[in-house]
Structures are given as structure tokens and as C-alpha cells.
Scaffold this motif. Structure first.
Motif, PDB file in Angstrom:
ATOM      1  N   ALA A 170       0.295   5.258   4.798  1.00 43.32           N
ATOM      2  CA  ALA A 170       1.547   5.741   4.452  1.00 43.32           C
ATOM      3  C   ALA A 170       2.606   4.402   3.965  1.00 43.32           C
ATOM      4  O   ALA A 170       3.316   4.626   2.847  1.00 43.32           O
ATOM      5  N   TRP A 171       2.559   3.510   4.553  1.00 43.74           N
ATOM      6  CA  TRP A 171       3.469   2.489   4.399  1.00 43.74           C
ATOM      7  C   TRP A 171       2.739   1.798   3.119  1.00 43.74           C
ATOM      8  O   TRP A 171       3.607   1.461   2.070  1.00 43.74           O
ATOM      9  N   TRP A 172       1.425   1.593   3.216  1.00 44.47           N
ATOM     10  CA  TRP A 172       0.848   0.671   2.159  1.00 44.47           C
ATOM     11  C   TRP A 172       1.177   1.533   0.801  1.00 44.47           C
ATOM     12  O   TRP A 172       1.406   0.888  -0.247  1.00 44.47           O
ATOM     13  N   ILE A 173       0.724   2.844   0.822  1.00 45.75           N
ATOM     14  CA  ILE A 173       0.856   3.487  -0.537  1.00 45.75           C
ATOM     15  C   ILE A 173       2.422   3.654  -1.016  1.00 45.75           C
ATOM     16  O   ILE A 173       2.388   3.419  -2.009  1.00 45.75           O
ATOM     17  N   TYR A 174       3.243   3.566  -0.193  1.00 46.21           N
ATOM     18  CA  TYR A 174       4.847   3.851  -0.547  1.00 46.21           C
ATOM     19  C   TYR A 174       5.133   2.381  -0.984  1.00 46.21           C
ATOM     20  O   TYR A 174       5.693   2.518  -2.313  1.00 46.21           O
ATOM     21  N   PHE A 175       4.655   0.963  -0.657  1.00 46.64           N
ATOM     22  CA  PHE A 175       5.189  -0.065  -1.118  1.00 46.64           C
ATOM     23  C   PHE A 175       4.170  -0.749  -2.173  1.00 46.64           C
ATOM     24  O   PHE A 175       4.144  -1.699  -2.562  1.00 46.64           O
ATOM     25  N   ALA A 176       3.076   0.049  -2.666  1.00 46.40           N
ATOM     26  CA  ALA A 176       2.366  -0.506  -3.447  1.00 46.40           C
ATOM     27  C   ALA A 176       2.752  -0.586  -5.136  1.00 46.40           C
ATOM     28  O   ALA A 176       2.306  -1.423  -5.779  1.00 46.40           O
ATOM     29  N   SER A 197       3.749   6.627  -7.718  1.00 50.82           N
ATOM     30  CA  SER A 197       2.419   5.965  -8.128  1.00 50.82           C
ATOM     31  C   SER A 197       2.071   6.471  -9.533  1.00 50.82           C
ATOM     32  O   SER A 197       1.716   5.684 -10.203  1.00 50.82           O
ATOM     33  N   ARG A 198       2.280   7.713  -9.963  1.00 47.41           N
ATOM     34  CA  ARG A 198       1.876   8.157 -11.130  1.00 47.41           C
ATOM     35  C   ARG A 198       2.341   7.309 -12.394  1.00 47.41           C
ATOM     36  O   ARG A 198       1.810   7.536 -13.381  1.00 47.41           O
ATOM     37  N   LEU A 219      -6.043  10.168 -10.099  1.00 48.23           N
ATOM     38  CA  LEU A 219      -6.588  11.084  -9.234  1.00 48.23           C
ATOM     39  C   LEU A 219      -6.613  10.707  -7.740  1.00 48.23           C
ATOM     40  O   LEU A 219      -7.011  11.486  -6.889  1.00 48.23           O
ATOM     41  N   VAL A 220      -6.271   9.386  -7.458  1.00 52.63           N
ATOM     42  CA  VAL A 220      -6.595   8.956  -5.978  1.00 52.63           C
ATOM     43  C   VAL A 220      -6.067   9.700  -4.950  1.00 52.63           C
ATOM     44  O   VAL A 220      -6.579  10.221  -3.984  1.00 52.63           O
ATOM     45  N   LEU A 221      -4.672   9.647  -5.160  1.00 52.92           N
ATOM     46  CA  LEU A 221      -3.604  10.462  -4.201  1.00 52.92           C
ATOM     47  C   LEU A 221      -3.905  11.721  -3.952  1.00 52.92           C
ATOM     48  O   LEU A 221      -3.784  12.591  -3.091  1.00 52.92           O
ATOM     49  N   PRO A 222      -3.966  12.463  -5.180  1.00 55.94           N
ATOM     50  CA  PRO A 222      -4.059  13.993  -5.021  1.00 55.94           C
ATOM     51  C   PRO A 222      -5.513  14.378  -4.639  1.00 55.94           C
ATOM     52  O   PRO A 222      -5.376  15.237  -3.613  1.00 55.94           O
ATOM     53  N   VAL A 278      -9.740   2.349  -2.167  1.00 54.16           N
ATOM     54  CA  VAL A 278     -10.042   2.634  -3.321  1.00 54.16           C
ATOM     55  C   VAL A 278      -8.792   2.434  -4.444  1.00 54.16           C
ATOM     56  O   VAL A 278      -9.109   2.011  -5.389  1.00 54.16           O
ATOM     57  N   GLY A 279      -7.647   2.545  -3.899  1.00 53.48           N
ATOM     58  CA  GLY A 279      -6.486   2.148  -4.998  1.00 53.48           C
ATOM     59  C   GLY A 279      -6.490   0.857  -5.160  1.00 53.48           C
ATOM     60  O   GLY A 279      -6.363   0.579  -6.328  1.00 53.48           O
ATOM     61  N   VAL A 280      -6.597   0.017  -4.131  1.00 52.45           N
ATOM     62  CA  VAL A 280      -6.615  -1.319  -4.339  1.00 52.45           C
ATOM     63  C   VAL A 280      -7.962  -1.898  -5.149  1.00 52.45           C
ATOM     64  O   VAL A 280      -7.747  -2.899  -6.152  1.00 52.45           O
TER      65      VAL A 280
END
Length: 412
Positions: free
Chosen positions: A268-274, A346-347, A357-360, A390-392
Motif C-alpha cells: 500500500a505504501w509503495w503503490i501510493y508513492f509510486a 496511478s492512472r 490494468l495492473v491495479l484494477p 509487475v508494476g515496477v
């Protein structure tokens, strides 16, 4: 609606910086090195006390089989906490002059949220909202006073904006009395109406002249509060696991929950601050949608911690709910968090359908994990970790492809 032009900071502000009382004038949107202040950090920490109390009561409600009622009370109380925090944050971004009166008004707002926090248990258990209303009123009246100070220090359209804010805040506070004086059955409707009215105040107040909030400062403030809420989630889950170990020998059942919960929070932390979201905040229209949407970000992040506590209590036999319900208490807020961060953050920075499509997709897979019994939380944690990986990877491939593109000479 595009941001208004504001004067850059000048020597007069520096000259006044040592006076105990100063005019509450707008700060420049283009200020360099604008960061969160120690007072704002104290403000956030005290507000998280109320977030923690709301989470504790949500745990009790869900563990006792009253999930629907508990979620409604949680939504109502969390709105009061979040809305007061958000209104102060945007005001401070535009008008923080750090003088004695400004500090005193901010400390009064902190006292108000502590009063609100003290009344949360009665709001959940007895549906008595008097203390919650009183704490909210203290915060809102103090903020209205700040807007009146801003009006006295300005003129023209800026003064009109400040007066609209002050009047709107005070009128809304009268409307919230319905939670105290009306029958219990009418309170959810009062809440829905007042939420709409409250959220209409900023667009109305700023329709002629936007305030001079600072994009980087706002992004940092929201990011810091997200970190603090996630930290509270970790603390709540750690205490729950410790209690479970002390009261039960079911370490084998607690370990997957603890591991999965930690993976979820790290992801959750990583995704928010990406992504550097401040670049997206270019107008009031974008900023309002982004700022309002964080109600779901903050509420779901805090609810993850409550869900982990419920899962622990169910694993050691203290919660009167099924494994499926306990798993859903973790997976549903996690999925909501992933979807909301994607929609808000992110979008705007993803390139191509695969990245979008990664997060949905991850949110859907996390929901599917609900049906895995005692392994649901661990599976959700692994899905969240895989989502980051996958996102990275996709981002690295896109960046590498762009770096390999030949540089074309400019066309004359």
C-alpha cells in the motif's frame, strides 16, 4: 477552473516573520522549498488518535457480527475526522503565517479532534453523537475564525472567497445538529445531506477566485497523512497479533495473517508513492476531485488495520463471525484502497493498457482471495506484493524502451 496568479514571496514577508501577530495574507503558489511544518505534523498525529479510536470501534462491531451498523458509524465518524483535517490542510497551504493567533487556532482544532475522539465509543455503542458533534464544532468554529482573519487581511474577490468559506462552515455546523436532536432513524439521511452540503462549500467559495494552495505542499501533506494512517494500521495489527499470541497457542494460524497483513501494508505504501502526484494538481477541478477522493484512501487504509485485528480475533476464537467474514474484513478494504489509488494517482501516469490494468486486476484478485479460508490474508498479501513487482517491471520496460528511442533532430 485554473489557478489564480499570486504574488511571489517578498522581503516584506521576511521582515514580518519575527512579529508575534501578522496579517493573514495569502502565500504564493510558486514558493520554493514549501514543506510541512512541525505544527502540521503534530496536527496529523493528533488526528490519527481519532482514526485509531474509530478503527477500534469498527473492530468491535464487526467481531460481534454487526458489520453493517459498524461500517455506517465508521463512515460517519471518519467523515468528520477527514473533512476537518482536509479543510485545515488546504487553508494552511494558502494562508499559514505561523503567528501566535494562527498557532492558537490550530491548537484549538487539535483539542477539538481529541474531544471528538473521546466521543467515538459512545457514537458506536449508544448512537450518541453529542461529544462527536461538540468536537467537530470546536474544530469548525476555529477554522471559520481563521477564514474571518483572512477576510480582514484581504480585499475584493479574495475577501469574498474567505467570507464564503467562513459563512459556509458555520451554517453547516448548524445542520449537523440534526445528528444530536433528530430521531436515530433520521440520522443517516442527515449525514448524507450534510456531506453533500459540506462538499459544496469549497467549490462555491472558490468559484470566482481560487485560493493559493501549493501543489507540492498539498501532495506532501496528503502523503504524510497516508504514512501516519498506515503506521497506525501496522501498530493496531501488531498489538492484535501480540494479544493473540499471549492468549492462544495458535501461532500457526496467526503467522499467515501477520505476514499477509505486513505485505499488504508495505505494498500500500509503495503503490501510493509510486508517482509524483503534485504534477497532476494544476487546477481546482483536478485538486477537488483528488482531495475528496482521499476520503476512501484514508478510510480504507485505516480499515485494513481494523480488518487484520478482526482476522486475528476470529483465528483465536474471540470473534463471533465466520472465517469468510473475517477474511472479507481485510480483503475488501484492501481492494478498495487499490482501486481508489489507481483512480486518483496511478492512472494519470500509466502508459498503455497493460500498466492501466495492473491495479484494477489486483483489486479483483484480492477480492477472490476472500474465499481461501485461513490463507486469505496471506494470499492477499502475496497478490499485493506481486502487483508491486509487475508494476515496477512494466515501468522499467517502458522507460528502457523510451531510452533506446533515437533522438530526432528538431524540425525547422
Amino acid at each position: 477552473m485554473m489557478p489564480s496568479s499570486t504574488p511571489a514571496p517578498d522581503s516584506s514577508r521576511a521582515h514580518e516573520s519575527h512579529r508575534p501577530l501578522r496579517r493573514l495574507t495569502a502565500r504564493g503558489r510558486g514558493e520554493a522549498h514549501r514543506t510541512a511544518t512541525p505544527l502540521e505534523l503534530l496536527f496529523d498525529l493528533c488526528f490519527v488518535v481519532a482514526v485509531a479510536q474509530a478503527g477500534i470501534q469498527l473492530v468491535h462491531a464487526v467481531a460481534e457480527g454487526h458489520a453493517g451498523e459498524g461500517i455506517l458509524d465508521y463512515a460517519m465518524v471518519f467523515f468528520a475526522i477527514w473533512w476537518a483535517w482536509m479543510n485545515f490542510t488546504w487553508f494552511a497551504s494558502a494562508y499559514d503565517n505561523d503567528d501566535v493567533l494562527y498557532r492558537a487556532a490550530t491548537l484549538i482544532q487539535i483539542a477539538g479532534v481529541l474531544v471528538l475522539a473521546a466521543g467515538i465509543s459512545r457514537a458506536f455503542e449508544d448512537h450518541e453523537f453529542l461529544a462527536v458533534w461538540l468536537g467537530y464544532a470546536i474544530m469548525r468554529v476555529a477554522l471559520a475564525a481563521q477564514w474571518l482573519r483572512a477576510a480582514l487581511s484581504s480585499e475584493g474577490a479574495e475577501r469574498t472567497t474567505a467570507l464564503r468559506y467562513a459563512g459556509g462552515v458555520l451554517l453547516c455546523q448548524i445542520g449537523w445538529l440534526g445528528l444530536v436532536v433528530l430521531p436515530e432513524g433520521a440520522r443517516p439521511w442527515v449525514f448524507l445531506v450534510m456531506v453533500v452540503v459540506e462538499m459544496c462549500v469549497p467549490p462555491y467559495a472558490e468559484k470566482d477566485r481560487p485560493t493559493s494552495w501549493h501543489p507540492r505542499h498539498i501532495a506532501e501533506r496528503y502523503g504524510l497523512f497516508t504514512i501516519i494512517v498506515l503506521g497506525e494500521t501496522i501498530a493496531a495489527a501488531t498489538i492484535a497479533v501480540k494479544t493473540g499470541i499471549d492468549e492462544s497457542d495458535e501461532l500457526g494460524e496467526l503467522l499467515p495473517i501477520a505476514t499477509g497483513g505486513l505485505l499488504i501494508i508495505f505494498a500500500a505504501w509503495w503503490i501510493y508513492f509510486a508517482v509524483p502526484i503534485h504534477g497532476h494538481l494544476r487546477s481546482n477541478r483536478q485538486a477537488f476531485l483528488w482531495g475528496y477522493g482521499h476520503y476512501l484512501v484514508f478510510a480504507s487504509a485505516a480499515a485494513i488495520g481494523a480488518g487484520l485485528e478482526v482476522a486475528v480475533e476470529q483465528a483465536i476464537g474471540k470473534a463471533h463471525i465466520s472465517t469468510l467474514a473475517a477474511s472479507a474484513a481485510v480483503t475488501l478494504p484492501t481492494a478498495l484502497y487499490l482501486l481508489t489509488v489507481w483512480a486518483l494517482h496511478s492512472r494519470h501516469y500509466k502508459i498503455g493498457i497493460a500498466q492501466q490494468l495492473v491495479l484494477p486486476t489486483a483489486a479483483l484478485l484480492v477480492i477472490c482471495c476472500t474465499f481461501l479460508g485461513g490463507w486469505a490474508v496471506l494470499a492477499a498479501g502475496l497478490v499485493s506484493t506481486l502487483t508491486v513487482a509487475v508494476g515496477v517491471t512494466l515501468t522499467a520496460r517502458t522507460t528502457g524502451h523510451e531510452d533506446r528511442q533515437p533522438v530526432r533532430a528538431p524540425v525547422a
